[in-house]
Design a protein around this motif. Sequence first.
Motif: not given
Length: 172
Positions: A31-34, A38-41, A47-53, A112-125
């Motif tokens: 979801l984060a990659l998508v 769609a919205f840029g790095i 936030l959207l990826a974590i919220w939806l999952h 919180v753990g996912a937020a760190a991992a999602i940042g690795f693919v450009g999801g911020g944070g």
Amino acid sequence: VAARNMGMPVWISFLAQRFGDLLRTLPDLVLALVFVVAFGIGPFAGLLAIWLHATGALTKLYAEVVENIDMNQIEGLRGAGATWLQRVRYGVIPQVLPNVASYGLLRFEINVGAAAAIGFVGGGGIGQEFVSAMQAGYLQEASAILAMIILVIFMIDLLSERIRHRLIGSIG
């Protein structure tokens, strides 16, 4: 809404369950990659990826908790003339609150753990800061960031445990 024993029309419960299934099926990293495309790095994509999952996962867990309540209490309230909202307030919520809080806190720890991992693919944070420090060769800064991620997750776990024990009345 997804719980079948709360008097909702069957089709609404079915749709809510399938919507939760759809959200839960897609991993938050996908979801984060998508959303990065769609919205840029940045943090909005993460936030959207974590919220939806999390919404998909909690829909399933909360519906199961509500479906496993003691319906005798609900029937007693109905017999006393309680409205649907009163039955939920006085018959459902007291039965499900410890489990709902426990699952919510657990999901917060996972997020919180996912937020760190999602940042690795450009999801911020913080994950993105970690990657930037690693790429720049700032190993001490990267180590400090990693230590902080681990410490924060550990502290959230301890706090969650205390909150759960208070809700069930057996703090030790």
